[in-house]
Write an enzyme that holds these catalytic residues in place. Structure first.
Site, PDB file in Angstrom:
ATOM      1  N   GLU A 290       0.043  -9.377  -0.849  1.00  0.00           N
ATOM      2  CA  GLU A 290      -1.377  -9.729  -0.693  1.00  0.00           C
ATOM      3  C   GLU A 290      -2.071  -9.795  -2.060  1.00  0.00           C
ATOM      4  OE1 GLU A 290      -1.842  -6.621   2.324  1.00  0.00           O
ATOM      5  OE2 GLU A 290      -2.797  -8.143   3.579  1.00  0.00           O
TER       6      GLU A 290
ATOM      7  N   GLU B 215       4.079  -5.254   7.473  1.00  0.00           N
ATOM      8  CA  GLU B 215       3.186  -4.240   8.040  1.00  0.00           C
ATOM      9  C   GLU B 215       3.422  -4.028   9.528  1.00  0.00           C
ATOM     10  OE1 GLU B 215       2.363  -6.432   5.761  1.00  0.00           O
ATOM     11  OE2 GLU B 215       0.899  -5.631   4.344  1.00  0.00           O
TER      12      GLU B 215
ATOM     13  N   ALA C  23       0.849  -1.200   0.000  1.00  0.00           N
ATOM     14  CA  ALA C  23       0.000   0.000   0.000  1.00  0.00           C
ATOM     15  C   ALA C  23       0.878   1.242   0.000  1.00  0.00           C
ATOM     16  CB  ALA C  23      -0.878  -0.013   1.248  1.00  0.00           C
TER      17      ALA C  23
ATOM     18  N   GLY D 222       1.009  -5.148   0.890  1.00  0.00           N
ATOM     19  CA  GLY D 222      -0.116  -5.266  -0.034  1.00  0.00           C
ATOM     20  C   GLY D 222       0.293  -5.858  -1.374  1.00  0.00           C
TER      21      GLY D 222
HETATM   22  C1  LIG Z   1      -9.230  -0.528   6.278  1.00  0.00           C
HETATM   23  C2  LIG Z   1      -7.759  -0.376   5.872  1.00  0.00           C
HETATM   24  C3  LIG Z   1      -7.331  -1.368   4.793  1.00  0.00           C
HETATM   25  C4  LIG Z   1      -5.875  -1.292   4.611  1.00  0.00           C
HETATM   26  C5  LIG Z   1      -5.233  -2.267   3.670  1.00  0.00           C
HETATM   27  C6  LIG Z   1      -3.740  -2.299   3.943  1.00  0.00           C
HETATM   28  C7  LIG Z   1      -3.037  -3.246   3.108  1.00  0.00           C
HETATM   29  C8  LIG Z   1      -1.587  -3.523   3.379  1.00  0.00           C
HETATM   30  O1  LIG Z   1      -1.480  -4.699   4.172  1.00  0.00           O
HETATM   31  C9  LIG Z   1      -0.806  -2.405   4.030  1.00  0.00           C
HETATM   32  C10 LIG Z   1       0.543  -2.251   3.404  1.00  0.00           C
HETATM   33  O2  LIG Z   1       0.864  -2.786   2.366  1.00  0.00           O
HETATM   34  S1  LIG Z   1       1.593  -1.214   4.262  1.00  0.00           S
HETATM   35  C11 LIG Z   1       3.053  -1.235   3.301  1.00  0.00           C
HETATM   36  C12 LIG Z   1       3.837  -2.467   3.510  1.00  0.00           C
HETATM   37  N1  LIG Z   1       5.085  -2.372   2.790  1.00  0.00           N
HETATM   38  C13 LIG Z   1       6.187  -1.912   3.372  1.00  0.00           C
HETATM   39  O3  LIG Z   1       6.223  -1.603   4.552  1.00  0.00           O
HETATM   40  C14 LIG Z   1       7.391  -1.810   2.481  1.00  0.00           C
HETATM   41  C15 LIG Z   1       8.073  -0.498   2.696  1.00  0.00           C
HETATM   42  N2  LIG Z   1       9.218  -0.330   1.820  1.00  0.00           N
HETATM   43  C16 LIG Z   1      10.414  -0.896   2.071  1.00  0.00           C
HETATM   44  O4  LIG Z   1      10.614  -1.627   3.029  1.00  0.00           O
HETATM   45  C17 LIG Z   1      11.526  -0.552   1.115  1.00  0.00           C
HETATM   46  O5  LIG Z   1      11.117   0.528   0.340  1.00  0.00           O
HETATM   47  C18 LIG Z   1      11.952  -1.716   0.202  1.00  0.00           C
HETATM   48  C19 LIG Z   1      12.756  -2.730   1.031  1.00  0.00           C
HETATM   49  C20 LIG Z   1      10.766  -2.379  -0.395  1.00  0.00           C
HETATM   50  C21 LIG Z   1      12.856  -1.180  -0.933  1.00  0.00           C
HETATM   51  O6  LIG Z   1      13.966  -0.544  -0.389  1.00  0.00           O
HETATM   52  P1  LIG Z   1      14.870   0.382  -1.288  1.00  0.00           P
HETATM   53  O7  LIG Z   1      15.098  -0.273  -2.602  1.00  0.00           O
HETATM   54  O8  LIG Z   1      16.037   0.745  -0.432  1.00  0.00           O
HETATM   55  O9  LIG Z   1      13.986   1.651  -1.582  1.00  0.00           O
HETATM   56  P2  LIG Z   1      13.558   2.797  -0.565  1.00  0.00           P
HETATM   57  O10 LIG Z   1      14.574   3.887  -0.567  1.00  0.00           O
HETATM   58  O11 LIG Z   1      13.148   2.224   0.744  1.00  0.00           O
HETATM   59  O12 LIG Z   1      12.245   3.307  -1.262  1.00  0.00           O
HETATM   60  C22 LIG Z   1      12.307   4.115  -2.441  1.00  0.00           C
HETATM   61  C23 LIG Z   1      11.303   5.232  -2.299  1.00  0.00           C
HETATM   62  O13 LIG Z   1      10.005   4.655  -2.235  1.00  0.00           O
HETATM   63  C24 LIG Z   1       9.334   5.077  -1.059  1.00  0.00           C
HETATM   64  N3  LIG Z   1       8.508   3.964  -0.567  1.00  0.00           N
HETATM   65  C25 LIG Z   1       8.896   2.699  -0.304  1.00  0.00           C
HETATM   66  N4  LIG Z   1       7.861   1.946   0.079  1.00  0.00           N
HETATM   67  C26 LIG Z   1       6.772   2.764   0.049  1.00  0.00           C
HETATM   68  C27 LIG Z   1       5.394   2.557   0.314  1.00  0.00           C
HETATM   69  N5  LIG Z   1       4.905   1.352   0.686  1.00  0.00           N
HETATM   70  N6  LIG Z   1       4.577   3.606   0.184  1.00  0.00           N
HETATM   71  C28 LIG Z   1       5.020   4.804  -0.201  1.00  0.00           C
HETATM   72  N7  LIG Z   1       6.326   5.054  -0.481  1.00  0.00           N
HETATM   73  C29 LIG Z   1       7.178   4.037  -0.363  1.00  0.00           C
HETATM   74  C30 LIG Z   1      10.442   5.457  -0.085  1.00  0.00           C
HETATM   75  O14 LIG Z   1       9.963   6.362   0.868  1.00  0.00           O
HETATM   76  C31 LIG Z   1      11.462   6.049  -1.013  1.00  0.00           C
HETATM   77  O15 LIG Z   1      11.064   7.368  -1.313  1.00  0.00           O
HETATM   78  P3  LIG Z   1      12.174   8.546  -1.495  1.00  0.00           P
HETATM   79  O16 LIG Z   1      11.337   9.744  -1.683  1.00  0.00           O
HETATM   80  O17 LIG Z   1      12.962   8.125  -2.697  1.00  0.00           O
HETATM   81  O18 LIG Z   1      12.965   8.532  -0.235  1.00  0.00           O
END
Ligand SMILES: CCCCCCC[C@H](O)CC(=O)SCCNC(=O)CCNC(=O)[C@H](O)C(C)(C)COP(=O)([O-])OP(=O)([O-])OC[C@H]1O[C@@H](n2cnc3c(N)ncnc32)[C@H](O)[C@@H]1OP(=O)([O-])[O-]
Length: 558
Positions: A103, A123, A60, A100
């Site tokens: 998912e 998450e 997400a 997500g």
């Molecule tokens: C009723 C409610 C219903 C809800 C449903 C929810 C569903 C779901 O379960 C929730 C989720 O998925 S929660 C999500 C679960 N997922 C996670 O927690 C994964 C979070 N991400 C990570 O752990 C790392 O980015 C990676 C390891 C994937 C890649 O590492 P890397 O290669 O070193 O790359 P990097 O330097 O880290 O990122 C590059 C740029 O992208 C940006 N950005 C990244 N992810 C983002 C995101 N999700 N979003 C936005 N931005 C995101 C990051 O800030 C950076 O921006 P900058 O402006 O350039 O600084």
């Protein structure tokens, strides 16, 4: 946001939201619109969902958690729509399938991946739970036990591990063309029944053991994630997958994510997620010099001086970063032998736990080069001094380094509070000197505070910042002042805990409360680890009557 094309009976929906294909409302909409097109096109017999650019999908869009996140289709609506598609959908994974993103893949009928891909439901690290069916689908695919391991800790796993436990159906070599491979795979499954491919319809294999497994993970989570709410809510949600029909389980999952999202813990973790990324973009105030316009010096050979608590941890961090030549200099024989033994034992432990392979362990041990005199450091690209916190000893070392090291060598001090400029002045080239302040134990703690001296050159700063990132540290550039940023913050905490001792508490009582609250270590345990003499030395230097102690300082008020 999602591109659509058709190739030999296979519709391709490619997520296109650089840099990481986060599932913003536009991307979700794009997927839904493309899916409708594919379903309506009689020439399409199968569908592939893939990611453009460097990754499949990281989940997400965290920046939308507050607002657009609620627009249709929400992620938990989209996954059910995907799964119920009458045409088979193949998720083609390269890079990351996180949160997500995974998912969405679980809602597809088949999953294929490059061997280099990484999968995770991280998450919990944002203080929430997988809210798009992750807690309900994963247990149906890999069982309660493994799901609790994946979801309650949020760690990433290789595609191969995911294939071994049944998440991935086919692995392709890391150099294969993921889209081409997935299209061929999709052609091979055309016409096959989807009955057993809809994960939400599958039973949970180890459902009968849920209470026992739940107890086991409650204990582990209680120890590993003290004070964190989300891991326990994750366990509860997975338990519901075992006990309730899918639709009811999804309602529980939704209740869980709604309760967690917006909680103080989640807000803090999300703040930390972006802050950790923001500090990579460093800048030197008022100069226009920054991370984008400054290149680091190439570093291949590193030396660490001092094998005490800090030196050992720094050496381990360098070895883990893959540095192939790490000279270690410790003139005290016992400290040297103990230090090397400590490092080797830790590497043994990593290998025994499977964190590194035997081959990696051997190459790390080979990279260790004990040296006995300064002359042997003349080819070193970066020297990190980590000796006793004494200005006179540090000056002595930097004077020698200034004489023997090559002119381009970066000379870093791990001082936790001393004046980096004063240390730099004893060398012929103060611009080569910088602070690299690690936190104990340095091979575990992620924070690295790089201290910009008044003479440190931009290239030297860039090198220290780059080395921190290579070591996987959250690397922050700070100015040169007493205690820098970390210890200035820590000081307020120690002052308050010391007041508690004065008021009659024992150190272990203070530590117990702090650990219950969620700190990995108590304040006095930290003191024992890093050496209470360091604090003593600082207090002696800045004694209460010292005019450098500002009038409002708590000790003076007291
Ligand atoms: C009723 C409610 C219903 C809800 C449903 C929810 C569903 C779901 O379960 C929730 C989720 O998925 S929660 C999500 C679960 N997922 C996670 O927690 C994964 C979070 N991400 C990570 O752990 C790392 O980015 C990676 C390891 C994937 C890649 O590492 P890397 O290669 O070193 O790359 P990097 O330097 O880290 O990122 C590059 C740029 O992208 C940006 N950005 C990244 N992810 C983002 C995101 N999700 N979003 C936005 N931005 C995101 C990051 O800030 C950076 O921006 P900058 O402006 O350039 O600084």
């Amino acid at each position: 946001m999602a591109n659509y094309s058709v190739r030999n009976q296979v519709a391709i929906i490619s997520l296109c939201s650089p840099p990481v294909n986060a599932l913003s409302s536009d991307v979700r909409r794009g997927i839904l619109d493309s899916l409708k097109k594919a379903e309506q096109d009689v020439k399409v017999a199968a569908i592939v969902i893939c990611g453009e650019g460097r990754t499949f999908c990281v989940g997400a869009d965290i920046t939308e958690f507050k607002s657009e996140f609620k627009t249709f289709p929400n992620l938990f609506e989209l996954v059910d729509i995907l799964e119920s598609s009458p045409k088979p959908i193949v998720a083609a994974i390269h890079g990351h399938a996180f949160g997500g993103g995974l998912e969405v893949a679980l809602a597809c009928h088949y999953r294929v991946a490059l061997s280099s891909a990484k999968l995770a439901l991280p998450e919990v690290k944002l203080g929430i739970l997988p809210g798009a069916g992750g807690t309900q689908r994963l247990p149906r695919l890999i069982g309660i036990d493994s799901s609790m391991q994946w979801i309650a800790f949020g760690d990433e796993y290789s595609a191969q591990i995911a294939a071994n436990i049944g998440i991935i159906d086919r692995i392709f070599p890391s150099n294969a063309d993921i889209l081409e491979s997935a299209v061929q795979y999709a052609q091979s499954i055309i016409g096959k029944s989807l009955i057993n491919r809809r994960v939400s319809k599958l039973p949970v294999k180890d459902a009968s053991k849920v209470s026992h497994i739940m107890e086991k993970y409650k204990q582990i989570v209680g120890k590993k994630s003290r004070g964190a709410i989300a891991p326990m809510v994750c366990l509860e949600a997975i338990k519901h997958a075992a006990l309730l029909p899918y639709v009811e389980g999804m309602k529980k999952e939704r209740m869980g994510i709604e309760a967690l999202m917006g909680s103080d813990q989640s807000k803090s973790l999300i703040y930390m997620f972006f802050a950790e990324r923001q500090v990579r973009n460093w800048t030197i105030p008022g100069t226009g010099i920054n991370s984008k316009n400054t290149k680091p010096i190439k570093v291949e050979k590193v030396a660490v001086i001092g094998l005490g608590t800090m030196g050992r941890g720094i050496v381990l961090s360098l070895l883990k970063a893959g540095i192939k030549h790490v000279s270690v200099m410790e003139l005290n024989k016992t400290a040297r032998e103990n230090g090397l033994l400590f490092i080797k034992n830790i590497l043994e432990g990593y290998a025994a736990r499977g964190t590194i392979s035997e081959t990696q362990k051997r190459s790390m041990v080979d990279a260790l080069k004990p040296v006995s005199n300064f002359e042997m450091l003349k080819d070193t690209d970066l020297v990190i001094e980590a000796v006793f916190e004494s200005m006179s000893i540090k000056k002595d070392i930097f004077a020698k380094l200034g004489q023997v090291c090559k002119p381009s060598a970066v000379l870093a001090t791990n001082t936790s509070a001393l004046d980096v400029d004063e240390i730099a002045m004893v060398t012929p080239k103060p611009k080569q000197v910088v602070g690299m302040h690690f936190f104990a134990p340095a091979h575990v703690m992620k924070l690295l505070e790089n201290v910009r001296g008044s003479k440190s050159s931009p290239q030297v700063i860039a090198t220290a910042m780059n080395m921190g990132q290579r070591m996987g540290k959250v690397t922050v550039l700070v100015g040169n002042c007493h205690g820098f940023v970390g210890n200035r913050m820590f000081r307020h905490y120690t002052v308050e805990t010391d007041f508690m001792l004065e008021e009659g508490a024992y150190p272990e009582q203070v530590d117990t409360v702090l650990k219950k609250f969620g700190f990995a270590m108590g304040r006095y345990q930290v003191g024992d680890l890093s050496g209470n003499d360091i604090g003593y030395r600082m207090r002696t230097k800045f004694e209460m009557t010292n005019k450098q102690q500002p009038p409002g300082a708590p000790e003076r008020e007291r």
